[in-house]
Structure formats: structure tokens, C-alpha cells
Design a protein around this motif. Structure first.
Motif, PDB file in Angstrom:
ATOM      1  N   CYS A   4       0.808  -1.227   0.000  1.00  0.00           N
ATOM      2  CA  CYS A   4       0.000   0.000   0.000  1.00  0.00           C
ATOM      3  C   CYS A   4       0.841   1.278   0.000  1.00  0.00           C
ATOM      4  N   CYS A  49       1.881   1.644  -3.563  1.00  0.00           N
ATOM      5  CA  CYS A  49       0.794   1.587  -4.535  1.00  0.00           C
ATOM      6  C   CYS A  49       0.485   2.994  -5.059  1.00  0.00           C
ATOM      7  N   THR A  77      -2.200   4.191  -6.167  1.00  0.00           N
ATOM      8  CA  THR A  77      -3.486   4.679  -5.695  1.00  0.00           C
ATOM      9  C   THR A  77      -3.468   4.902  -4.182  1.00  0.00           C
ATOM     10  N   CYS A  78      -3.188   3.860  -3.433  1.00  0.00           N
ATOM     11  CA  CYS A  78      -3.276   3.927  -1.971  1.00  0.00           C
ATOM     12  C   CYS A  78      -2.169   4.775  -1.357  1.00  0.00           C
ATOM     13  N   LYS A 111      -2.839   8.355  -1.591  1.00  0.00           N
ATOM     14  CA  LYS A 111      -3.874   8.821  -0.664  1.00  0.00           C
ATOM     15  C   LYS A 111      -3.310   9.089   0.720  1.00  0.00           C
ATOM     16  N   GLY A 127     -11.705   4.948   1.471  1.00  0.00           N
ATOM     17  CA  GLY A 127     -12.098   3.562   1.248  1.00  0.00           C
ATOM     18  C   GLY A 127     -11.563   2.594   2.286  1.00  0.00           C
ATOM     19  N   TYR A 128     -11.061   3.102   3.383  1.00  0.00           N
ATOM     20  CA  TYR A 128     -10.486   2.261   4.442  1.00  0.00           C
ATOM     21  C   TYR A 128     -11.237   2.447   5.747  1.00  0.00           C
ATOM     22  N   TYR A 138     -14.506   2.685  -1.303  1.00  0.00           N
ATOM     23  CA  TYR A 138     -13.952   1.324  -1.268  1.00  0.00           C
ATOM     24  C   TYR A 138     -13.979   0.699  -2.661  1.00  0.00           C
ATOM     25  N   LEU A 165     -11.043   1.550  -4.924  1.00  0.00           N
ATOM     26  CA  LEU A 165      -9.697   1.051  -4.628  1.00  0.00           C
ATOM     27  C   LEU A 165      -9.266   0.040  -5.689  1.00  0.00           C
ATOM     28  N   ASP A 166      -7.958  -0.110  -5.863  1.00  0.00           N
ATOM     29  CA  ASP A 166      -7.435  -1.158  -6.738  1.00  0.00           C
ATOM     30  C   ASP A 166      -7.909  -2.508  -6.231  1.00  0.00           C
ATOM     31  N   CYS A 181      -6.357  -4.160  -3.221  1.00  0.00           N
ATOM     32  CA  CYS A 181      -6.598  -3.531  -1.923  1.00  0.00           C
ATOM     33  C   CYS A 181      -7.951  -3.917  -1.320  1.00  0.00           C
ATOM     34  N   LYS A 182      -8.722  -4.712  -2.028  1.00  0.00           N
ATOM     35  CA  LYS A 182     -10.034  -5.118  -1.555  1.00  0.00           C
ATOM     36  C   LYS A 182      -9.989  -6.551  -1.049  1.00  0.00           C
TER      37      LYS A 182
END
Length: 117
Positions: free
Chosen positions: A41, A44, A46-47, A50, A95-96, A108, A111-112, A115-116
Motif C-alpha cells: 500500500c 501503490c 493509488t493507496c 492517498k 475507502g479504508y 472502497y 480502490l485497486d 486492496c479489496k
């Protein structure tokens, strides 16, 4: 007169000390429990973005440290500018989960997949 002067100096010293002590307590550290499903993460696109940039732009947040192994987010913040609840809400909007505040369902879904759950 000397007693009055000593008392006045003591009073001024106590006020100066209490203001310094109070100012130091505005910087707080919180460790927020979350759920992280991937092991990258921080890196990442994306994450990591963030947490490393977007969350740092939130008013009052000074430092963010993501620990994927412990599934925690350590946040250093100025309590005069933000609250812990506001920080948790901002994390949920990414999304967390953030302790008792659940992830925003729409965020959520953004998210990629790694990450889910």
C-alpha cells in the motif's frame, strides 16, 4: 514591597510555564486500526498517494505513517486544527476502515482490486 515583587514574578513565571506546557500538548499522535489487504500500500500508486499526499493535505495533519503488517495508520496532528474523529472520517472517505468508522462504500469500490478483500 519585595514580597509583592517576588509574588508578581512568581505569578508571571507560572503563567509563562503553563502556556508553554499547554502549547506542547496540541501536537498529538494517534494510531488508527484499519484493514489492509495488500502488502504494498505504501508504494501503490493509488493507496500510497492517498496516505502520503492527500491525507497530509488535511488541515492539522503533520505526519502519516502506514504500517501494512500491523494494519495501522499512525497520524501526528495539531489538535487545535483538527480532531481525531475528522481524521478517521477522512480515512474512511479513502475507502479504508478507521477504528470504529467503516470505509465509505463508494470509495472502497474505487480502490485497486489488490486492496479489496
Amino acid at each position: 514591597m519585595k514580597t509583592l515583587l517576588k509574588s508578581l514574578l512568581l505569578f508571571i513565571g507560572m503563567i509563562a510555564f503553563s502556556n508553554t506546557a499547554f502549547a506542547q500538548k496540541t501536537i498529538q499522535t494517534a494510531v488508527i486500526k484499519t484493514v489492509i489487504h495488500c502488502d504494498h500500500c505504501k508504494a501503490c500508486e493509488t493507496c500510497g498517494e492517498k496516505f502520503n499526499k492527500t491525507l497530509l493535505r488535511e488541515k492539522g495533519i503533520q505526519m502519516v505513517e502506514l504500517d501494512e503488517k500491523e494494519m495501522t495508520i499512525k497520524v501526528v496532528f495539531n489538535s487545535k486544527k483538527t480532531t481525531l474523529n475528522s481524521i478517521k472520517t477522512a480515512i474512511s472517505k479513502f475507502g479504508y476502515d478507521a477504528d470504529e468508522i467503516k470505509a465509505d462504500p463508494v470509495a472502497y469500490e474505487g480502490l485497486d482490486n489488490c486492496c479489496k478483500a
